[in-house]
Design a protein around this motif. Structure first.
Motif, PDB file in Angstrom:
ATOM      1  N   MET A   1      71.393  -0.115   1.082  1.00 39.91           N
ATOM      2  CA  MET A   1      72.222  -0.405   2.200  1.00 39.91           C
ATOM      3  C   MET A   1      73.048  -0.582   0.512  1.00 39.91           C
ATOM      4  SD  MET A   1      73.809  -2.672   4.568  1.00 39.91           S
ATOM      5  CE  MET A   1      72.385  -2.033   6.065  1.00 39.91           C
ATOM      6  N   PRO A   2      74.203  -0.234   0.822  1.00 43.81           N
ATOM      7  CA  PRO A   2      75.484  -0.662  -0.659  1.00 43.81           C
ATOM      8  C   PRO A   2      76.039  -1.239  -0.523  1.00 43.81           C
ATOM      9  CG  PRO A   2      76.197   1.081   1.041  1.00 43.81           C
ATOM     10  CD  PRO A   2      75.256   0.849   1.179  1.00 43.81           C
ATOM     11  N   PHE A   3      76.803  -2.056  -1.773  1.00 43.20           N
ATOM     12  CA  PHE A   3      77.033  -3.796  -1.572  1.00 43.20           C
ATOM     13  C   PHE A   3      77.608  -4.183  -0.141  1.00 43.20           C
ATOM     14  CE2 PHE A   3      80.200  -7.174  -2.926  1.00 43.20           C
ATOM     15  CZ  PHE A   3      78.691  -8.242  -3.168  1.00 43.20           C
ATOM     16  N   PRO A   4      78.924  -3.824  -0.181  1.00 46.72           N
ATOM     17  CA  PRO A   4      80.129  -3.924   0.767  1.00 46.72           C
ATOM     18  C   PRO A   4      79.536  -3.554   1.705  1.00 46.72           C
ATOM     19  CG  PRO A   4      80.982  -2.629  -0.720  1.00 46.72           C
ATOM     20  CD  PRO A   4      79.463  -2.072  -0.632  1.00 46.72           C
ATOM     21  N   ALA A   5      78.492  -2.624   2.293  1.00 44.44           N
ATOM     22  CA  ALA A   5      77.794  -2.502   3.771  1.00 44.44           C
ATOM     23  C   ALA A   5      77.101  -3.637   3.903  1.00 44.44           C
ATOM     24  CB  ALA A   5      76.943  -1.219   3.392  1.00 44.44           C
ATOM     25  N   CYS A   6      76.081  -4.115   3.158  1.00 46.05           N
ATOM     26  CA  CYS A   6      74.884  -4.997   3.234  1.00 46.05           C
ATOM     27  C   CYS A   6      75.913  -6.504   3.470  1.00 46.05           C
ATOM     28  CB  CYS A   6      74.347  -5.079   2.155  1.00 46.05           C
ATOM     29  SG  CYS A   6      74.630  -6.121   0.901  1.00 46.05           S
ATOM     30  N   ARG A   7      76.730  -6.614   2.981  1.00 40.91           N
ATOM     31  CA  ARG A   7      78.004  -7.232   2.960  1.00 40.91           C
ATOM     32  C   ARG A   7      78.017  -8.032   4.674  1.00 40.91           C
ATOM     33  NH1 ARG A   7      78.039 -11.986  -0.929  1.00 40.91           N
ATOM     34  NH2 ARG A   7      75.521 -11.933  -1.640  1.00 40.91           N
ATOM     35  N   ALA A   8      78.901  -6.263   5.124  1.00 42.61           N
ATOM     36  CA  ALA A   8      79.382  -6.088   5.723  1.00 42.61           C
ATOM     37  C   ALA A   8      78.511  -6.086   7.366  1.00 42.61           C
ATOM     38  CB  ALA A   8      80.255  -5.515   5.397  1.00 42.61           C
ATOM     39  N   ASN A  49      88.262  -9.988  -1.312  1.00 40.08           N
ATOM     40  CA  ASN A  49      86.651  -9.790  -0.412  1.00 40.08           C
ATOM     41  C   ASN A  49      87.259  -9.499   0.615  1.00 40.08           C
ATOM     42  OD1 ASN A  49      85.414  -9.553  -3.226  1.00 40.08           O
ATOM     43  ND2 ASN A  49      85.400 -11.995  -2.798  1.00 40.08           N
ATOM     44  N   TYR A  50      87.573 -10.909   0.902  1.00 49.52           N
ATOM     45  CA  TYR A  50      87.411 -10.717   3.126  1.00 49.52           C
ATOM     46  C   TYR A  50      88.145  -9.296   3.340  1.00 49.52           C
ATOM     47  CZ  TYR A  50      85.340 -14.940   4.155  1.00 49.52           C
ATOM     48  OH  TYR A  50      84.294 -16.107   4.690  1.00 49.52           O
ATOM     49  N   GLN A  51      89.360  -9.221   2.991  1.00 46.03           N
ATOM     50  CA  GLN A  51      90.222  -7.987   3.032  1.00 46.03           C
ATOM     51  C   GLN A  51      89.020  -6.781   3.200  1.00 46.03           C
ATOM     52  OE1 GLN A  51      92.914  -8.075   4.915  1.00 46.03           O
ATOM     53  NE2 GLN A  51      92.286  -5.803   5.220  1.00 46.03           N
ATOM     54  N   ARG A  52      88.596  -6.200   1.580  1.00 44.45           N
ATOM     55  CA  ARG A  52      87.581  -5.569   1.531  1.00 44.45           C
ATOM     56  C   ARG A  52      86.601  -4.783   3.446  1.00 44.45           C
ATOM     57  NH1 ARG A  52      84.518  -5.570  -4.002  1.00 44.45           N
ATOM     58  NH2 ARG A  52      83.851  -3.546  -3.013  1.00 44.45           N
ATOM     59  N   LEU A  53      85.829  -6.236   3.072  1.00 47.24           N
ATOM     60  CA  LEU A  53      84.652  -6.695   4.174  1.00 47.24           C
ATOM     61  C   LEU A  53      85.635  -5.770   5.887  1.00 47.24           C
ATOM     62  CD1 LEU A  53      82.700  -9.678   3.519  1.00 47.24           C
ATOM     63  CD2 LEU A  53      81.727  -7.559   3.211  1.00 47.24           C
ATOM     64  N   PHE A  54      86.506  -6.443   6.041  1.00 49.75           N
ATOM     65  CA  PHE A  54      87.572  -5.642   6.940  1.00 49.75           C
ATOM     66  C   PHE A  54      87.550  -4.228   7.128  1.00 49.75           C
ATOM     67  CE2 PHE A  54      89.317 -10.327   8.509  1.00 49.75           C
ATOM     68  CZ  PHE A  54      88.192 -11.130   8.290  1.00 49.75           C
ATOM     69  N   ASP A  55      88.475  -3.993   6.254  1.00 51.72           N
ATOM     70  CA  ASP A  55      88.739  -2.285   5.888  1.00 51.72           C
ATOM     71  C   ASP A  55      86.912  -2.078   6.094  1.00 51.72           C
ATOM     72  OD1 ASP A  55      91.213  -3.484   5.970  1.00 51.72           O
ATOM     73  OD2 ASP A  55      91.129  -3.171   3.167  1.00 51.72           O
ATOM     74  N   PHE A  56      86.350  -2.477   5.419  1.00 48.81           N
ATOM     75  CA  PHE A  56      84.632  -1.542   5.267  1.00 48.81           C
ATOM     76  C   PHE A  56      84.570  -1.737   7.731  1.00 48.81           C
ATOM     77  CE2 PHE A  56      80.489  -1.548   6.185  1.00 48.81           C
ATOM     78  CZ  PHE A  56      79.925  -0.278   5.778  1.00 48.81           C
ATOM     79  N   LEU A  57      84.609  -2.376   7.956  1.00 52.70           N
ATOM     80  CA  LEU A  57      84.272  -2.385   9.606  1.00 52.70           C
ATOM     81  C   LEU A  57      84.767  -2.075   9.636  1.00 52.70           C
ATOM     82  CD1 LEU A  57      83.271  -6.532   9.814  1.00 52.70           C
ATOM     83  CD2 LEU A  57      81.471  -4.909   9.736  1.00 52.70           C
ATOM     84  N   ASN A  58      86.227  -1.802  10.116  1.00 52.82           N
ATOM     85  CA  ASN A  58      87.008  -1.166  10.822  1.00 52.82           C
ATOM     86  C   ASN A  58      87.396   0.354  11.027  1.00 52.82           C
ATOM     87  OD1 ASN A  58      88.309  -3.636  11.661  1.00 52.82           O
ATOM     88  ND2 ASN A  58      90.223  -3.834  10.445  1.00 52.82           N
ATOM     89  N   SER A  59      86.241   0.579   9.727  1.00 49.42           N
ATOM     90  CA  SER A  59      86.402   2.068   8.876  1.00 49.42           C
ATOM     91  C   SER A  59      85.399   2.827  10.116  1.00 49.42           C
ATOM     92  CB  SER A  59      86.526   2.327   7.833  1.00 49.42           C
ATOM     93  OG  SER A  59      85.760   2.312   7.387  1.00 49.42           O
ATOM     94  N   LYS A  60      84.755   1.765  10.425  1.00 48.01           N
ATOM     95  CA  LYS A  60      83.492   2.655  11.308  1.00 48.01           C
ATOM     96  C   LYS A  60      83.067   1.681  13.123  1.00 48.01           C
ATOM     97  CE  LYS A  60      81.173   2.950   6.984  1.00 48.01           C
ATOM     98  NZ  LYS A  60      80.761   3.930   6.697  1.00 48.01           N
ATOM     99  N   PRO A  61      83.566   3.635  13.795  1.00 49.60           N
ATOM    100  CA  PRO A  61      83.587   2.960  15.136  1.00 49.60           C
ATOM    101  C   PRO A  61      82.385   2.848  15.435  1.00 49.60           C
ATOM    102  CG  PRO A  61      85.022   5.116  14.240  1.00 49.60           C
ATOM    103  CD  PRO A  61      84.151   4.472  13.243  1.00 49.60           C
ATOM    104  N   ASP A  62      81.068   3.185  15.067  1.00 53.76           N
ATOM    105  CA  ASP A  62      80.128   2.394  15.838  1.00 53.76           C
ATOM    106  C   ASP A  62      80.025   1.228  15.563  1.00 53.76           C
ATOM    107  OD1 ASP A  62      80.180   3.142  13.197  1.00 53.76           O
ATOM    108  OD2 ASP A  62      77.862   2.886  13.098  1.00 53.76           O
TER     109      ASP A  62
END
Length: 784
Positions: A1-8, A49-62
């Protein structure tokens, strides 16, 4: 799992677990902790950093999540939308919490009830600074307004405004959760203390300068000289951790003048005490009329008089928010200079007692008989052995009420976890305080006040009874000078035993504003039954209420449930209650911690114990009131209200009259005039929280506008003080501000938010305002 994904994913897992504590899927997560966001780099790192995590979470509808930064308003807007209710309405199924979160334990029985009392010296100094700041704000606003009205603003030190600003910031700084609580490191405490003292000295200068201008009969003669102030203050502090030392007025052939300031918005009758260099003193009113005074010795210890210094005390009626003038002359008026009589109980101790021909003195080597002091309202009994209070009998009642005082000592447990700055972890019930030597008692009696001082090894307890009509005479002035610097892991407490059947309920205030009922819970450990007492605490039954007013925040409890017990009939000890069959009353109690000295850290972040204790002066007023049937309807509610007499007693305690001797000797009597700023006193259920000059937009100088902050008190009508000399008028919440100030017009009046940031209405020519009970209102106005 890539870095942003595992932290998210890790963050989302924590959010989902936390969401189980909420009644909706709208989640509020505060970000931060102590000592966070103190550098710009941290702000940027956290946000991006939090904004990057939020952007990643919001981009995954599932993932079924929508995350964003937001305010409290954003959270509640989302909550209302999710639950389908109108903003401000109560969502279905959501509980309502009333009250507060006291007392609080973060684990096991580790209740954070120690910090209510930790470092009481600075808790008291905070209250002193607060009273001086309010008084300085009011006097400065009045002086500047009158100077501008007379065209003399250029002669007045407008730069004093900067001192007010600094004092506000100092007081605000000390409200920090590691300052007023007494939970800061010793070096930080010193810094707080130095700042508090510096601001206190500056505020005294502001008060002196304003009072000087306002009492001059001829304002054209006003000259501001910072090197030679016109007035002195009544006391000084040599260091930030020292008790105040009162100013001694040197008497000679020239008359000395004293200016008195009443910071209350009602006219007050108070006993004013001054230290002078000779017992041969005459005191004259502003009009030159001789006044009756009580002369008493000034003591440096239990048995030693201070040579060449005595105390002159007299009742003075002062105008609301105003200034009065007295004249002192060297001389003796046998009809009006009334000496105090003194007796000293040595209880077998071989001590010599100072004597002075001006003060009748009797030394009693041994004696244990109880004795009484009295005024026009009550008779107060004391133990001849301990010198402590035993009972009170009001003049309109036959039976005396038990008000029995004792000192107690708490230790700390011997296990790994011990009491510290935050935690109160006692080793069991409090034990009686047992001094090495019996106390020396000094009893002073006079026409205007009588007092008993009991000198113990670690505490000097003074109880004073004023023989004055009105507020001053209806309560007992109690003070404790505490010094426990030789203790190791001990806490000193004061307990008051009564025969009030309080049924396990007692009351404490929240920030001096609301009063909340507390319940003694046997199922909780002893330390869990303590609560903060910022201003007052009381116990009551259907007949009586006993209120302990305080001039410093401390921890308080009522560790006896005050219920009826089964027992032998006839053991009533002559008290007011009547036996109910075989039922005997279990007395209600009030207990307050006076100081605590603890040698270790309690692992809550401080990293050290409480070992920097000071000689601390704790001040109280004890008020016994009779309840009537109309007050019983409030029993059982979570909230309660003081009486109007109780409100004013608290104000008298926390905002004492200030005495300022005139520094310059040669001054004609016609040069000074009393100052009456108000056309009449405010109704006695109103409190003027502040009259504060606002800052000009262009610079740091004062503007022409003033903030007026009013509070209408809520009070219990079911406590009667009729026929006791307590006269009080209310106006059903209405005040005419346009005619409030004597000699000043209200140019315009604009209601604003409490913080003055937002106008609530347009400026109006109408100056009549109305406040509901318990409401606070702020107005922007221009006086001229």
């Amino acid at each position: 799992m890539p870095f942003p994904a595992c932290r998210a994913a890790l963050l989302l897992d924590q959010y989902r677990k936390k969401s189980r504590l909420f009644r909706s899927n709208v989640l509020l997560v505060p970000l931060g902790d102590d000592f966070r966001y103190d550098k710009p780099q941290e702000w940027d790192a956290q946000f991006f950093n939090y904004q990057r995590l939020f952007d990643f979470l919001n981009s995954k509808p599932d993932l079924h999540v929508q995350a964003q930064f937001g305010t409290l308003s954003d959270y509640f807007d989302a909550l209302y939308k999710r639950t389908g209710v109108e903003p401000g309405a109560r969502p279905p199924g959501f509980p309502v919490l009333s009250g507060d979160f006291f007392s609080y334990a973060d684990r096991e029985d580790h209740y954070w009830t120690g910090y209510y009392t930790s470092r009481p010296f600075y808790k008291n100094l905070d209250r002193v600074l607060e009273a001086h700041l309010r008084g300085a704000e009011i006097l400065y606003s009045l002086a500047v307004t009158h100077a501008r009205r007379s065209g003399l603003a250029s002669q007045y030190p407008l730069s004093n405004f900067a001192l007010l600003t600094e004092a506000r910031r100092t007081l605000g700084l000390f409200q920090h959760h590691d300052a007023i609580t007494g939970t800061a490191k010793e070096a930080v405490v010193v810094d707080y203390g130095v700042r508090l003292l510096r601001s206190l000295v500056n505020l005294k200068q502001v008060i002196i300068n304003a009072a000087h201008y306002l009492v001059l009969g001829d304002k054209e003669t006003y000259r501001f000289d910072p090197e030679a102030p016109f007035l002195q203050m009544d006391d000084t502090r040599l260091n930030h951790d020292a008790l105040p030392e009162r100013t001694v007025i040197q008497l000679d052939s020239s008359p000395r003048y004293v200016v008195l300031f009443n910071p209350l918005e009602q006219e007050r009758l108070s006993l004013v005490s001054l230290l002078v260099s000779s017992p041969r003193v005459r005191v004259l009113s502003e009009e030159g009329q001789p006044l009756a005074v009580q002369i008493s010795a000034h003591w440096s210890s239990a048995t030693d008089m201070v040579p060449d210094v005595c105390q002159v005390s007299l009742p003075v009626r002062l105008p609301a928010l105003g200034l009065g003038v007295l004249q002192l002359q060297l001389g003796l008026d046998g009809h009006r200079t009334l000496p105090s009589s003194v007796r000293v109980y040595l209880h077998g101790r071989q001590l010599s007692v100072s004597r002075h021909e001006a003060f009748p003195l009797r030394v009693i080597d041994s004696g244990t008989s109880d004795f009484a002091l009295s005024n026009r309202y009550m008779q107060v009994w004391f133990s001849g052995l301990t010198g402590l209070l035993k009972s009170i009998r009001r003049v309109d009642e036959e039976q005396e009420q038990r008000v029995d005082v004792e000192f107690l000592i708490y230790g700390t447990r011997t296990s790994k976890d011990k009491s510290g700055a935050y935690l109160f972890l006692p080793d069991g019930e409090a034990q009686p305080y047992v001094p090495k030597d019996p106390p020396v008692l000094r009893v002073t009696e006079g026409p205007f006040f009588s007092e008993v001082v009991a000198y113990y090894e670690h505490v000097h307890q003074m109880v004073r009874l004023y023989n004055l009509p009105g507020v001053e005479g209806l309560s007992l002035d109690v003070s404790s000078l505490v010094d426990i610097r030789d203790y190791v892991n001990k806490e000193l407490a004061l307990r008051i035993h009564t025969d009030i059947v309080s049924q396990g309920t007692f009351f404490t205030d929240l920030n001096g504003f609301q009063v909340q009922s507390r319940r003694y819970l046997k199922k909780l450990p002893l330390q869990a039954n303590f609560y903060p007492m910022p201003v007052m605490a009381y116990i009551q039954d259907a007949q009586n209420r006993l209120t302990l007013h305080t001039a410093q925040a401390l921890g308080v409890s009522s560790l006896h449930d005050g219920e009826w017990r089964t027992g032998a009939v006839g053991l009533c000890l002559g008290r007011r209650w009547q036996a109910r069959g075989s039922q005997l009353p279990s007395p209600g109690q009030l207990e307050v911690i006076l100081d605590r000295r603890l040698m270790q850290d309690d692992n809550r972040g401080l990293g050290q114990g409480l070992k920097d204790n000071k000689r601390t002066h704790n001040r109280f007023r004890l008020l016994l009131e009779r309840r009537t049937l109309s007050s019983e309807v409030q029993d059982g509610r979570s909230t309660s209200y003081p009486s109007l007499l109780s409100h004013l007693t608290s104000m008298y305690l926390n905002t004492p009259a200030l005495a300022m001797p005139v520094a310059k000797r040669q001054l004609p009597a016609a040069g000074l005039r009393s100052f009456h700023p108000l056309a009449s006193s405010l109704p006695c259920d109103f409190h003027l929280l502040n009259l504060r000059t606002l800052q000009a937009e262009e610079d740091a100088l004062p503007s022409a506008e003033t903030a007026l902050i009013l509070h209408r008190k809520g009070f219990d009508c079911g406590l009667e003080a009729k026929n006791l000399g307590f006269n009080c008028t209310t106006s059903q919440g209405k005040v005419a501000l346009g005619s409030l100030f004597h000699g000043l017009d209200v140019g315009f009046l604009q209601p604003t938010s409490l913080t003055l940031l937002y106008p609530l209405a347009s400026p109006s020519n109408s100056t009549d305002v109305y406040l509901e009970p318990m409401e606070i209102a702020t107005f922007r106005l221009r006086l001229g």
